[in-house]
Motif scaffolding. Structure first.
Motif, PDB file in Angstrom:
ATOM      1  N   GLY A  41     -11.223  -0.909   2.454  1.00 14.52           N
ATOM      2  CA  GLY A  41     -11.802  -0.864   1.112  1.00 14.52           C
ATOM      3  C   GLY A  41     -11.955   0.563   0.616  1.00 14.52           C
ATOM      4  O   GLY A  41     -11.443   1.508   1.231  1.00 14.52           O
ATOM      5  N   PRO A  42     -12.671   0.755  -0.489  1.00 14.01           N
ATOM      6  CA  PRO A  42     -12.862   2.099  -1.050  1.00 14.01           C
ATOM      7  C   PRO A  42     -13.497   3.084  -0.065  1.00 14.01           C
ATOM      8  O   PRO A  42     -13.186   4.276  -0.082  1.00 14.01           O
ATOM      9  CB  PRO A  42     -13.796   1.841  -2.246  1.00 14.01           C
ATOM     10  CG  PRO A  42     -13.570   0.415  -2.593  1.00 14.01           C
ATOM     11  CD  PRO A  42     -13.293  -0.290  -1.317  1.00 14.01           C
ATOM     12  N   GLY A  43     -14.387   2.575   0.780  1.00 19.06           N
ATOM     13  CA  GLY A  43     -15.045   3.454   1.746  1.00 19.06           C
ATOM     14  C   GLY A  43     -14.060   4.055   2.728  1.00 19.06           C
ATOM     15  O   GLY A  43     -14.161   5.244   3.086  1.00 19.06           O
ATOM     16  N   VAL A  44     -13.082   3.272   3.162  1.00 16.04           N
ATOM     17  CA  VAL A  44     -12.069   3.778   4.096  1.00 16.04           C
ATOM     18  C   VAL A  44     -11.164   4.791   3.404  1.00 16.04           C
ATOM     19  O   VAL A  44     -10.797   5.817   3.990  1.00 16.04           O
ATOM     20  CB  VAL A  44     -11.230   2.616   4.674  1.00 16.04           C
ATOM     21  CG1 VAL A  44     -10.219   3.143   5.681  1.00 16.04           C
ATOM     22  CG2 VAL A  44     -12.131   1.580   5.331  1.00 16.04           C
ATOM     23  N   ILE A  45     -10.808   4.519   2.149  1.00 19.81           N
ATOM     24  CA  ILE A  45      -9.977   5.452   1.386  1.00 19.81           C
ATOM     25  C   ILE A  45     -10.656   6.809   1.285  1.00 19.81           C
ATOM     26  O   ILE A  45     -10.059   7.852   1.595  1.00 19.81           O
ATOM     27  CB  ILE A  45      -9.691   4.899  -0.020  1.00 19.81           C
ATOM     28  CG1 ILE A  45      -8.859   3.621   0.062  1.00 19.81           C
ATOM     29  CG2 ILE A  45      -8.969   5.945  -0.884  1.00 19.81           C
ATOM     30  CD1 ILE A  45      -8.661   2.912  -1.267  1.00 19.81           C
ATOM     31  N   ALA A  46     -11.917   6.811   0.864  1.00 23.03           N
ATOM     32  CA  ALA A  46     -12.661   8.061   0.726  1.00 23.03           C
ATOM     33  C   ALA A  46     -12.808   8.766   2.070  1.00 23.03           C
ATOM     34  O   ALA A  46     -12.688   9.990   2.159  1.00 23.03           O
ATOM     35  CB  ALA A  46     -14.036   7.784   0.119  1.00 23.03           C
ATOM     36  N   THR A  47     -13.058   7.996   3.114  1.00 25.89           N
ATOM     37  CA  THR A  47     -13.247   8.579   4.442  1.00 25.89           C
ATOM     38  C   THR A  47     -11.986   9.283   4.922  1.00 25.89           C
ATOM     39  O   THR A  47     -12.054  10.406   5.445  1.00 25.89           O
ATOM     40  CB  THR A  47     -13.655   7.488   5.451  1.00 25.89           C
ATOM     41  OG1 THR A  47     -14.887   6.908   5.036  1.00 25.89           O
ATOM     42  CG2 THR A  47     -13.818   8.077   6.843  1.00 25.89           C
ATOM     43  N   ILE A  48     -10.834   8.653   4.761  1.00 32.75           N
ATOM     44  CA  ILE A  48      -9.577   9.260   5.218  1.00 32.75           C
ATOM     45  C   ILE A  48      -9.285  10.553   4.467  1.00 32.75           C
ATOM     46  O   ILE A  48      -8.909  11.566   5.070  1.00 32.75           O
ATOM     47  CB  ILE A  48      -8.409   8.262   5.062  1.00 32.75           C
ATOM     48  CG1 ILE A  48      -8.565   7.105   6.059  1.00 32.75           C
ATOM     49  CG2 ILE A  48      -7.064   8.958   5.275  1.00 32.75           C
ATOM     50  CD1 ILE A  48      -7.537   6.005   5.892  1.00 32.75           C
ATOM     51  N   VAL A  49      -9.479  10.540   3.156  1.00 34.56           N
ATOM     52  CA  VAL A  49      -9.217  11.742   2.354  1.00 34.56           C
ATOM     53  C   VAL A  49     -10.160  12.874   2.763  1.00 34.56           C
ATOM     54  O   VAL A  49      -9.738  14.026   2.945  1.00 34.56           O
ATOM     55  CB  VAL A  49      -9.366  11.433   0.852  1.00 34.56           C
ATOM     56  CG1 VAL A  49      -9.281  12.715   0.032  1.00 34.56           C
ATOM     57  CG2 VAL A  49      -8.294  10.458   0.396  1.00 34.56           C
TER      58      VAL A  49
END
Length: 214
Positions: A128-136
């Motif tokens: 979800g959005p949390g994983v996207i932000a975390t990876i970046v």
């Protein structure tokens, strides 16, 4: 150098696994598969894991480029990512797990579809959005401490290990659910929520500090 590499790698692996939260997703997966046979679970686990794996690498190599295209700096990403993760952490701390990561419409669509591995299990329950932000953010943080190429390699390894952990958790979801029970899963989810909350706080503080000093 080796100690720094190992420390960053472990941090990235723990961050990704706790935010993906395959334990909570596994219990949701079991409720969505009818009947939850071993072959059906294995098939869904494989497809959902491949979805997370592919989406993670697309984000790793293209996420920051997209944000830069829209003129969004990394500190803003850290702040909004921290807010998203904090909301996820609060839900996890109350034992809600991954059930709030998808809308009622997605849940209804999942019940009507034969294959729920990609939507909503792969996206957005697991990825979800949390994983996207975390990876970046992890990619940016790693690059500030290591050579950019080494940073990508390290985070790629972390994504691979997190994906493997996700697959094993989903593959043996029935066994894990029976072993932990409802109470055990809620306790584990709350503990993971604390870890996600701590990561969210780091993102927020780092983002606010960066914007303040800019």
């Amino acid at each position: 150098m080796n100690s720094i590499f190992i420390s960053i790698l472990l941090h990235d692996i723990i961050a990704l696994i706790t935010i993906i939260n395959p334990i909570a997703a596994a219990s949701i997966m079991i409720s969505m598969i009818s009947p939850p046979t071993a072959s059906a679970i294995a098939d869904v686990a494989r497809k959902a894991t491949l979805t997370v794996f592919a989406a993670s690498f697309v984000t790793l190599f293209g996420g920051e480029v997209v944000f830069q295209f829209f003129g969004i700096n990394i500190y803003s990403i850290k702040i909004i990512g921290g807010i998203i993760l904090m909301l996820i952490a609060i839900n996890m701390a109350y034992g809600h797990g991954a059930k709030n990561r998808h809308s009622p419409e997605e849940a209804q669509e999942a019940q009507e579809k034969e294959d729920i591995a990609i939507v909503p299990l792969g996206i957005p329950i697991l990825f979800g959005p949390g994983v996207i932000a975390t990876i970046v953010v992890l990619s940016h943080n790693n690059s500030s401490q290591l050579h950019p190429a080494l940073s990508y390699i390290l985070l790629s390894i972390a994504i691979l290990i997190a994906s493997l952990a996700t697959y094993l958790t989903l593959r043996y979801a029935s066994i894990i659910n029976k072993a932990l029970g409802v109470t055990g899963i809620k306790i584990l989810t709350r503990i993971m929520g604390l870890i996600v909350g701590a990561i969210a706080a780091q993102f927020l503080i780092s983002g606010i500090k960066g914007l303040w000093e800019a």
